[in-house]
Enzyme design. Structure first.
Site, PDB file in Angstrom:
ATOM      1  N   GLY A  13       0.755  -1.214   0.110  1.00  3.21           N
ATOM      2  CA  GLY A  13       0.135   0.037  -0.011  1.00  3.21           C
ATOM      3  C   GLY A  13       0.955   1.288  -0.088  1.00  3.21           C
ATOM      4  O   GLY A  13       0.402   2.388  -0.859  1.00  3.21           O
ATOM      5  N   ASP A  14       1.891   1.178   0.662  1.00  2.00           N
ATOM      6  CA  ASP A  14       2.901   2.287   0.837  1.00  2.00           C
ATOM      7  C   ASP A  14       3.469   2.625  -0.413  1.00  2.00           C
ATOM      8  O   ASP A  14       3.540   3.911  -0.938  1.00  2.00           O
ATOM      9  CB  ASP A  14       3.928   2.102   1.895  1.00  2.00           C
ATOM     10  CG  ASP A  14       3.522   1.665   3.112  1.00  2.00           C
ATOM     11  OD1 ASP A  14       2.067   1.864   3.457  1.00  2.00           O
ATOM     12  OD2 ASP A  14       4.044   0.921   3.870  1.00  2.00           O
TER      13      ASP A  14
HETATM   14  N1  LIG Z   1      -0.819 -10.299  -3.868  1.00  2.00           N
HETATM   15  C1  LIG Z   1      -0.981  -9.522  -4.612  1.00  2.00           C
HETATM   16  N2  LIG Z   1      -0.643  -9.617  -6.214  1.00  2.00           N
HETATM   17  C2  LIG Z   1      -0.673  -8.504  -7.018  1.00  2.00           C
HETATM   18  N3  LIG Z   1      -0.673  -7.238  -6.574  1.00  2.00           N
HETATM   19  C3  LIG Z   1      -0.738  -6.808  -5.292  1.00  2.00           C
HETATM   20  C4  LIG Z   1      -0.676  -7.927  -4.271  1.00  2.00           C
HETATM   21  N4  LIG Z   1      -0.993  -7.456  -3.112  1.00  2.00           N
HETATM   22  C5  LIG Z   1      -1.254  -6.065  -3.458  1.00  2.00           C
HETATM   23  N5  LIG Z   1      -0.836  -5.529  -4.705  1.00  2.00           N
HETATM   24  C6  LIG Z   1      -1.001  -4.536  -5.388  1.00  2.00           C
HETATM   25  O1  LIG Z   1      -0.689  -3.341  -4.384  1.00  2.00           O
HETATM   26  C7  LIG Z   1      -1.784  -2.413  -4.062  1.00  2.00           C
HETATM   27  C8  LIG Z   1      -1.950  -2.344  -2.549  1.00  2.00           C
HETATM   28  O2  LIG Z   1      -1.867  -3.550  -1.777  1.00  2.00           O
HETATM   29  P1  LIG Z   1      -2.881  -3.699  -0.664  1.00  2.00           P
HETATM   30  O3  LIG Z   1      -4.307  -3.351  -1.040  1.00  2.00           O
HETATM   31  O4  LIG Z   1      -2.641  -4.837   0.149  1.00  2.00           O
HETATM   32  O5  LIG Z   1      -2.693  -2.417   0.548  1.00  2.00           O
HETATM   33  P2  LIG Z   1      -2.583  -2.121   1.960  1.00  2.00           P
HETATM   34  O6  LIG Z   1      -3.685  -2.597   2.705  1.00  2.00           O
HETATM   35  O7  LIG Z   1      -2.597  -0.735   2.225  1.00  2.00           O
HETATM   36  O8  LIG Z   1      -1.161  -2.881   2.087  1.00  2.00           O
HETATM   37  P3  LIG Z   1       0.010  -2.550   3.615  1.00  2.00           P
HETATM   38  O9  LIG Z   1      -0.778  -2.041   4.574  1.00  2.00           O
HETATM   39  O10 LIG Z   1       0.362  -4.047   3.716  1.00  2.00           O
HETATM   40  O11 LIG Z   1       0.878  -1.735   2.756  1.00  2.00           O
HETATM   41  C9  LIG Z   1      -2.876  -3.366  -4.386  1.00  2.00           C
HETATM   42  O12 LIG Z   1      -4.263  -2.462  -4.603  1.00  2.00           O
HETATM   43  C10 LIG Z   1      -2.404  -4.245  -5.569  1.00  2.00           C
HETATM   44  O13 LIG Z   1      -2.331  -3.183  -6.914  1.00  2.00           O
HETATM   45  O1  LIG Z   2       1.410   0.211  12.934  1.00  3.56           O
HETATM   46  P1  LIG Z   2       1.288   1.012  11.623  1.00  3.56           P
HETATM   47  O2  LIG Z   2       1.914   2.162  11.645  1.00  3.56           O
HETATM   48  O3  LIG Z   2      -0.228   1.068  11.080  1.00  3.56           O
HETATM   49  O4  LIG Z   2       1.976   0.186  10.368  1.00  3.56           O
HETATM   50  C1  LIG Z   2       3.583  -0.052  10.641  1.00  3.56           C
HETATM   51  C2  LIG Z   2       3.848  -0.936   9.469  1.00  3.56           C
HETATM   52  O5  LIG Z   2       3.012  -2.252   9.526  1.00  3.56           O
HETATM   53  O6  LIG Z   2       3.468  -0.431   8.173  1.00  3.56           O
HETATM   54  C3  LIG Z   2       4.413  -0.899   7.171  1.00  3.56           C
HETATM   55  C4  LIG Z   2       3.746  -1.540   5.933  1.00  3.56           C
HETATM   56  O7  LIG Z   2       2.871  -0.563   5.590  1.00  3.56           O
HETATM   57  C5  LIG Z   2       5.504  -1.339   7.997  1.00  3.56           C
HETATM   58  O8  LIG Z   2       6.819  -0.998   7.319  1.00  3.56           O
HETATM   59  C6  LIG Z   2       5.232  -1.391   9.462  1.00  3.56           C
HETATM   60  O9  LIG Z   2       5.645  -2.339  10.212  1.00  3.56           O
END
Ligand SMILES: Nc1ncnc2c1ncn2[C@@H]1O[C@H](COP(=O)(O)OP(=O)(O)OP(=O)(O)O)[C@@H](O)[C@H]1O
Ligand SMILES: O=P(O)(O)OC[C@@]1(O)O[C@H](CO)[C@@H](O)[C@@H]1O
Length: 305
Positions: free
Chosen positions: A249-250
């Site tokens: 997501g980041d």
């Molecule tokens: N398993 C996957 N396969 C392909 N693309 C992915 C996958 N997981 C994530 N992505 C890509 O990355 C984007 C962001 O991922 P996600 O929806 O998991 O964000 P998030 O929930 O904010 O994740 P995090 O908090 O772990 O960073 C998705 O919209 C997609 O485009």
């Molecule tokens: O506890 P928060 O601040 O919600 O999330 C922190 C965290 O999970 O977010 C990043 C991945 O998105 C990691 O590098 C880190 O450990």
């Protein structure tokens, strides 16, 4: 300049196990320590894309020193506020094709430390963008992000926010450049369940009606949506071996904001955001530029409204 705010950075202690059994002694096959926190990850991906940013946040104690050591190899521009208490350690367990995360609460921040940090925020002005992402340490009250958003918008800067719940809703009237809830967070905001893409787009549009300029809705392996006042776009998530979902997501935010700052083209920014997100999902750590370029070719954006 793009500023990233990580109020609660972390050492991400990533443990690889064949299997995790609760209530027993588990042995680690491999482990790695990474400089973590959502804004830090955004800065790291911006650097891969060849864009400068300055990372702000609170760093403290012996773990804070280790954090800075781990971060030093990435050669980011930083201006951290030093605090007395320890930077947290977040544990990420990869076992049996599942990822389990245990995130620390974060350090105590004193009133003086908070004031030092806010002085840095006050220097940000017109032409700048501030990306605020992730949790805030327990002592900082819920309006911490709102106060930053007020200061930077008064000074003519834009802001992007990746947080959930009321803290996100509170900042909407200040018109964030983009917000990025995932579809679960969005459903939780409206205390509902979605029955398809149309429902998700409507929910995102409600947040735009409340003030967000545009919304990215990430849906992990199902791709993402990009919603503006008038239009909505959907993109695919390419298929490959998923090695790591931490920071996808980041990475998406970094790809979007970085491209938007360079080209001012929202749809191109959406495509690059999706490429960065998937590229990180397919990498052991955050994605590198080669991976991002390769994945970018596999992202298709379709206008759905
Ligand atoms: N398993 C996957 N396969 C392909 N693309 C992915 C996958 N997981 C994530 N992505 C890509 O990355 C984007 C962001 O991922 P996600 O929806 O998991 O964000 P998030 O929930 O904010 O994740 P995090 O908090 O772990 O960073 C998705 O919209 C997609 O485009
Ligand atoms: O506890 P928060 O601040 O919600 O999330 C922190 C965290 O999970 O977010 C990043 C991945 O998105 C990691 O590098 C880190 O450990």
């Amino acid at each position: 300049m793009i500023y990233t705010v990580t109020a609660n950075p972390s050492i991400d202690y990533v443990l690889q196990l064949t299997q995790l059994t609760l209530g027993e002694v588990n042995r680690v096959a491999e482990d790695v320590k990474l400089p973590g926190g959502k804004g830090i990850n955004v800065s790291r991906i911006l650097k891969e894309l060849g864009l400068q940013s300055k990372a702000l946040g609170f760093i403290g104690g012996a773990t804070g020193q280790m954090f800075e050591h781990l971060l030093s190899k990435h050669q980011l521009q930083t201006d951290f506020t030093t605090v007395m208490a320890d930077t947290r350690i977040n544990v990420k367990i990869k076992a049996s094709d599942e990822e389990t995360e245990i995130n620390g609460q974060g350090p105590t921040i004193s009133a003086t430390e908070k004031a030092d940090f806010l002085q840095k925020i006050a220097q940000i002005g017109a032409g700048d963008v501030v990306v605020m992402a992730g949790s805030i340490p327990p002592q900082l009250v819920a309006d911490f992000y709102l106060n930053i958003a007020k200061t930077v918008t008064q000074n003519g800067a834009e802001f992007v926010i990746d947080t959930t719940g009321q803290a996100l809703l509170d900042t909407l009237p200040l018109h964030p450049l983009v917000i990025k809830p995932n579809h679960h967070e969005l459903a939780e905001l409206f205390q509902t369940e979605f029955n398809g893409i149309t429902d998700i787009v409507s929910a995102a549009r409600q947040l735009i009606e409340q003030g967000a300029q545009q919304a990215l809705v990430s849906m992990a392996g199902d791709g993402a949506l990009f919603v503006t006042k008038e239009h909505a776009y959907q993109c695919n998530a390419p298929k490959d071996i998923v090695r790591n979902s931490v920071g996808a997501g980041d990475s998406m935010i970094a790809g979007f904001v970085g491209t938007y700052m360079k080209q001012n083209d929202a749809v191109a920014s959406f495509r690059m955001g999706a490429a960065c997100g998937s590229a990180t999902a397919f990498s052991e750590d955050l994605a590198n530029l080669d991976k991002i370029k390769a994945v970018y070719e596999q992202i298709n954006v379709t206008q759905i409204q």
